[in-house]
Design a protein around this motif. Structure first.
Motif, PDB file in Angstrom:
ATOM      1  N   PHE A 195     -35.528 -30.704   1.481  1.00 62.62           N
ATOM      2  CA  PHE A 195     -34.956 -30.735   0.186  1.00 62.62           C
ATOM      3  C   PHE A 195     -36.401 -30.735  -1.040  1.00 62.62           C
ATOM      4  O   PHE A 195     -36.728 -32.052  -1.183  1.00 62.62           O
ATOM      5  CB  PHE A 195     -33.901 -31.543  -0.016  1.00 62.62           C
ATOM      6  N   ARG A 196     -36.218 -30.379  -2.027  1.00 64.65           N
ATOM      7  CA  ARG A 196     -37.705 -30.102  -2.485  1.00 64.65           C
ATOM      8  C   ARG A 196     -37.001 -30.350  -4.006  1.00 64.65           C
ATOM      9  O   ARG A 196     -36.780 -29.021  -4.944  1.00 64.65           O
ATOM     10  CB  ARG A 196     -38.978 -29.395  -2.436  1.00 64.65           C
ATOM     11  N   PHE A 197     -37.037 -31.022  -5.171  1.00 59.73           N
ATOM     12  CA  PHE A 197     -36.533 -31.070  -6.206  1.00 59.73           C
ATOM     13  C   PHE A 197     -37.370 -31.054  -7.920  1.00 59.73           C
ATOM     14  O   PHE A 197     -38.452 -31.743  -7.738  1.00 59.73           O
ATOM     15  CB  PHE A 197     -35.710 -32.594  -6.975  1.00 59.73           C
ATOM     16  N   TYR A 198     -37.140 -29.879  -8.639  1.00 58.56           N
ATOM     17  CA  TYR A 198     -37.805 -29.737  -9.141  1.00 58.56           C
ATOM     18  C   TYR A 198     -37.336 -29.782 -10.303  1.00 58.56           C
ATOM     19  O   TYR A 198     -35.852 -29.155 -10.562  1.00 58.56           O
ATOM     20  CB  TYR A 198     -38.535 -28.263  -9.430  1.00 58.56           C
ATOM     21  N   TYR A 200     -27.716 -37.792  -1.079  1.00 59.45           N
ATOM     22  CA  TYR A 200     -28.805 -36.188  -1.714  1.00 59.45           C
ATOM     23  C   TYR A 200     -27.598 -36.036  -2.786  1.00 59.45           C
ATOM     24  O   TYR A 200     -28.278 -36.180  -4.232  1.00 59.45           O
ATOM     25  CB  TYR A 200     -28.215 -35.178  -0.364  1.00 59.45           C
ATOM     26  N   LEU A 201     -26.349 -36.584  -2.711  1.00 64.06           N
ATOM     27  CA  LEU A 201     -25.003 -36.382  -4.257  1.00 64.06           C
ATOM     28  C   LEU A 201     -25.765 -37.312  -5.187  1.00 64.06           C
ATOM     29  O   LEU A 201     -26.047 -36.633  -6.016  1.00 64.06           O
ATOM     30  CB  LEU A 201     -24.046 -36.980  -3.595  1.00 64.06           C
ATOM     31  N   ASN A 202     -25.833 -38.108  -4.750  1.00 65.18           N
ATOM     32  CA  ASN A 202     -27.046 -38.431  -6.065  1.00 65.18           C
ATOM     33  C   ASN A 202     -27.943 -38.671  -7.043  1.00 65.18           C
ATOM     34  O   ASN A 202     -27.889 -39.148  -7.704  1.00 65.18           O
ATOM     35  CB  ASN A 202     -26.785 -41.132  -5.225  1.00 65.18           C
ATOM     36  N   LEU A 203     -28.677 -38.547  -5.781  1.00 65.25           N
ATOM     37  CA  LEU A 203     -29.731 -38.211  -6.436  1.00 65.25           C
ATOM     38  C   LEU A 203     -29.311 -36.430  -7.502  1.00 65.25           C
ATOM     39  O   LEU A 203     -30.402 -36.788  -8.158  1.00 65.25           O
ATOM     40  CB  LEU A 203     -30.309 -37.011  -5.164  1.00 65.25           C
ATOM     41  N   VAL A 204     -29.076 -35.530  -7.497  1.00 62.61           N
ATOM     42  CA  VAL A 204     -28.099 -34.592  -7.532  1.00 62.61           C
ATOM     43  C   VAL A 204     -27.879 -35.262  -8.998  1.00 62.61           C
ATOM     44  O   VAL A 204     -27.948 -35.266 -10.171  1.00 62.61           O
ATOM     45  CB  VAL A 204     -27.052 -33.827  -7.148  1.00 62.61           C
ATOM     46  N   ARG A 205     -26.678 -35.862  -8.991  1.00 67.08           N
ATOM     47  CA  ARG A 205     -26.625 -37.314 -10.420  1.00 67.08           C
ATOM     48  C   ARG A 205     -27.046 -37.507 -10.834  1.00 67.08           C
ATOM     49  O   ARG A 205     -27.159 -37.425 -12.216  1.00 67.08           O
ATOM     50  CB  ARG A 205     -25.233 -37.937 -10.090  1.00 67.08           C
ATOM     51  N   VAL A 206     -28.051 -37.981 -11.099  1.00 67.06           N
ATOM     52  CA  VAL A 206     -29.201 -38.516 -11.638  1.00 67.06           C
ATOM     53  C   VAL A 206     -29.881 -37.604 -12.160  1.00 67.06           C
ATOM     54  O   VAL A 206     -30.376 -37.609 -13.426  1.00 67.06           O
ATOM     55  CB  VAL A 206     -30.107 -39.518 -10.162  1.00 67.06           C
ATOM     56  N   GLN A 207     -30.705 -36.241 -11.827  1.00 66.43           N
ATOM     57  CA  GLN A 207     -30.885 -34.811 -12.367  1.00 66.43           C
ATOM     58  C   GLN A 207     -29.617 -34.664 -13.672  1.00 66.43           C
ATOM     59  O   GLN A 207     -30.178 -34.257 -14.656  1.00 66.43           O
ATOM     60  CB  GLN A 207     -31.010 -33.889 -10.816  1.00 66.43           C
ATOM     61  N   LYS A 208     -28.543 -34.658 -12.968  1.00 64.38           N
ATOM     62  CA  LYS A 208     -27.670 -34.017 -14.094  1.00 64.38           C
ATOM     63  C   LYS A 208     -27.213 -35.608 -15.458  1.00 64.38           C
ATOM     64  O   LYS A 208     -27.382 -34.774 -16.486  1.00 64.38           O
ATOM     65  CB  LYS A 208     -26.590 -33.810 -13.773  1.00 64.38           C
ATOM     66  N   CYS A 244     -21.686 -37.606 -14.628  1.00 64.84           N
ATOM     67  CA  CYS A 244     -21.890 -36.707 -13.595  1.00 64.84           C
ATOM     68  C   CYS A 244     -21.511 -38.057 -12.545  1.00 64.84           C
ATOM     69  O   CYS A 244     -22.280 -37.237 -11.840  1.00 64.84           O
ATOM     70  CB  CYS A 244     -23.815 -37.998 -14.228  1.00 64.84           C
ATOM     71  N   GLY A 245     -20.356 -38.552 -12.478  1.00 63.90           N
ATOM     72  CA  GLY A 245     -20.153 -38.931 -11.335  1.00 63.90           C
ATOM     73  C   GLY A 245     -20.489 -40.331 -11.024  1.00 63.90           C
ATOM     74  O   GLY A 245     -19.667 -40.370  -9.713  1.00 63.90           O
ATOM     75  N   PHE A 246     -21.062 -40.712 -12.139  1.00 68.36           N
ATOM     76  CA  PHE A 246     -20.786 -42.320 -10.889  1.00 68.36           C
ATOM     77  C   PHE A 246     -20.060 -43.032 -11.771  1.00 68.36           C
ATOM     78  O   PHE A 246     -19.548 -43.232 -12.704  1.00 68.36           O
ATOM     79  CB  PHE A 246     -21.980 -43.184 -11.357  1.00 68.36           C
ATOM     80  N   PHE A 257     -30.022 -44.575 -11.056  1.00 66.26           N
ATOM     81  CA  PHE A 257     -31.502 -43.951 -11.148  1.00 66.26           C
ATOM     82  C   PHE A 257     -32.575 -45.116 -11.265  1.00 66.26           C
ATOM     83  O   PHE A 257     -33.818 -44.728 -11.212  1.00 66.26           O
ATOM     84  CB  PHE A 257     -30.410 -44.476 -12.664  1.00 66.26           C
ATOM     85  N   LYS A 258     -32.194 -45.985 -10.860  1.00 68.55           N
ATOM     86  CA  LYS A 258     -33.504 -46.875 -10.838  1.00 68.55           C
ATOM     87  C   LYS A 258     -34.068 -46.445  -9.114  1.00 68.55           C
ATOM     88  O   LYS A 258     -35.405 -46.907  -9.526  1.00 68.55           O
ATOM     89  CB  LYS A 258     -33.261 -48.725 -10.934  1.00 68.55           C
ATOM     90  N   LYS A 259     -33.282 -46.662  -8.738  1.00 69.87           N
ATOM     91  CA  LYS A 259     -33.598 -45.949  -7.178  1.00 69.87           C
ATOM     92  C   LYS A 259     -34.972 -44.519  -6.899  1.00 69.87           C
ATOM     93  O   LYS A 259     -36.071 -45.085  -6.857  1.00 69.87           O
ATOM     94  CB  LYS A 259     -32.739 -45.771  -6.305  1.00 69.87           C
ATOM     95  N   TYR A 260     -34.112 -43.780  -8.041  1.00 69.70           N
ATOM     96  CA  TYR A 260     -34.982 -42.625  -7.932  1.00 69.70           C
ATOM     97  C   TYR A 260     -35.821 -42.804  -8.578  1.00 69.70           C
ATOM     98  O   TYR A 260     -36.817 -42.178  -8.618  1.00 69.70           O
ATOM     99  CB  TYR A 260     -33.978 -41.768  -8.004  1.00 69.70           C
ATOM    100  N   LEU A 261     -35.819 -43.716 -10.522  1.00 69.46           N
ATOM    101  CA  LEU A 261     -36.640 -42.857 -10.931  1.00 69.46           C
ATOM    102  C   LEU A 261     -37.899 -44.759 -11.503  1.00 69.46           C
ATOM    103  O   LEU A 261     -38.351 -44.847 -12.720  1.00 69.46           O
ATOM    104  CB  LEU A 261     -35.806 -42.712 -13.100  1.00 69.46           C
ATOM    105  N   GLY A 262     -37.696 -45.693 -10.866  1.00 70.37           N
ATOM    106  CA  GLY A 262     -38.165 -46.544 -10.957  1.00 70.37           C
ATOM    107  C   GLY A 262     -37.862 -47.340 -12.427  1.00 70.37           C
ATOM    108  O   GLY A 262     -38.290 -48.414 -12.471  1.00 70.37           O
ATOM    109  N   THR A 263     -36.523 -47.216 -13.493  1.00 68.33           N
ATOM    110  CA  THR A 263     -36.362 -47.500 -14.772  1.00 68.33           C
ATOM    111  C   THR A 263     -34.883 -47.548 -14.703  1.00 68.33           C
ATOM    112  O   THR A 263     -34.119 -46.483 -13.741  1.00 68.33           O
ATOM    113  CB  THR A 263     -37.520 -46.843 -15.189  1.00 68.33           C
TER     114      THR A 263
END
Length: 313
Positions: free
Chosen positions: A11-14, A241-249, A268-270, A280-286
């Motif tokens: 899965f490649r997220f853009y 994967y679900l949480n990654l999509v939520r972070v993008q949203k 956004c589902g959290f 958020f910090k897991k995927y973006l580091g902030t």
């Protein structure tokens, strides 16, 4: 005999830059040997349009192997497994857009027409000769040149050109309703299709409380079998994967609104801000607050994270 190993699909997220209609991947950095060191299909969260400036090789569209040459272009819907391979340096350029946003702009306040348009343009992947589809090829090249040159009003121009491209795709695909498509998502027998209902479920209901069992039921699988199958194919656990999509949203929401973090988290589902901050910090580091405060500094980090994590570009 051991159980046959299920092929991995990445899965490649853009992420489309703020204020833009598409993400353009252009220039000499895309002169390369495609598929070198890779052995997996991948899929995107956005619609991919590619143009082969020069070269030849193979594009695998789910389970269909297609040969490409110079001046061919590809149209690949979201969530469609594919990969490109070549034996020598080739030059492809790409742009990615969100088809749902485009059809909402085309048919505002008309949900049935939006659904129809999405169904039509996402119904198949195409690999086409520019000489045989000149109008579409010229539109694609024009979009790329607008994104490359960035002249006055390029954002508005690009937005309208992408709308025109969507209309051409609808015109091309609509008459095929009565025919058997060359490539279809629904009729493909690839492993990706076994979990595609879960991918679509997440995209539609990400703001709701979702359990792995709900996703398994959407795929008509037991929960244990679903978890194993999803991880083997996507190389990511279903709830990750679900949480990654939520972070993008959440990023999209924070770009477009001044909502408090509590509202963004819920929308956004959290379940709460603590869970939101942790993911958020897991995927973006902030933290979400720091991202919103300095979003330009982090605009591409989500893209970078997934590219490196899943061996993407």
């Amino acid at each position: 005999m051991g159980r046959k190993k299920r092929p991995t699909i990445e899965f490649r997220f853009y992420e489309i830059p703020q204020g833009q209609s598409c993400l353009a991947l252009l220039g000499e950095k895309w002169i390369r040997i495609y598929g070198e060191g890779e052995n997996a299909l991948h899929f995107h969260n956005l619609f991919e349009v590619g143009y082969c400036r020069y070269g030849n090789g193979e594009i695998v569209l789910d389970e269909r192997n297609c040969q490409y040459v110079t001046n061919m272009f590809s149209l690949i819907p979201p969530n469609y497994p594919h990969t490109t391979t070549s034996k020598e340096e080739n030059f492809w350029e790409y742009f990615f857009f969100d088809p749902e946003i485009v059809v909402q702009q085309i048919y505002p306040d008309n949900t049935p027409k939006q659904r129809e348009a999405i169904q039509i343009i996402n119904k198949r992947a195409d690999l086409l000769y520019a000489d045989e589809d000149q109008e579409m090829a010229e539109l694609i090249k024009r979009i790329m040149e607008e994104m490359r040159d960035k002249r006055s009003y390029y954002k508005e121009t690009t937005q309208n050109l992408i709308k025109a491209l969507v209309f051409l795709m609808m015109r091309k695909h609509k008459p095929m309703d009565a025919e058997k498509p060359v490539i279809t998502e629904m009729e493909s027998s690839g492993d990706m299709m076994t979990i595609k209902p879960a991918i679509e479920y997440i995209e539609e209901k990400y703001a709701d409380e979702i359990r792995a069992l709900d996703l398994a039921n959407a795929c008509n699988m037991s929960e244990t079998h679903f978890r194993r199958t999803f991880a083997e194919i996507i190389n990511m656990a279903p709830m990750d994967y679900l949480n990654l999509v939520r972070v993008q949203k959440a990023c999209d929401t924070m770009k477009k609104t001044d909502h408090s973090m509590e509202i963004v988290a819920v929308e956004c589902g959290f379940g709460n801000v603590s869970t939101f901050n942790r993911n958020f910090k897991k995927y973006l580091g902030t933290s979400p607050y720091q991202w919103k405060k300095n979003k330009d500094n982090y605009a591409n980090k989500l893209l970078d994270y997934n590219i490196h994590a899943l061996k993407g570009w």
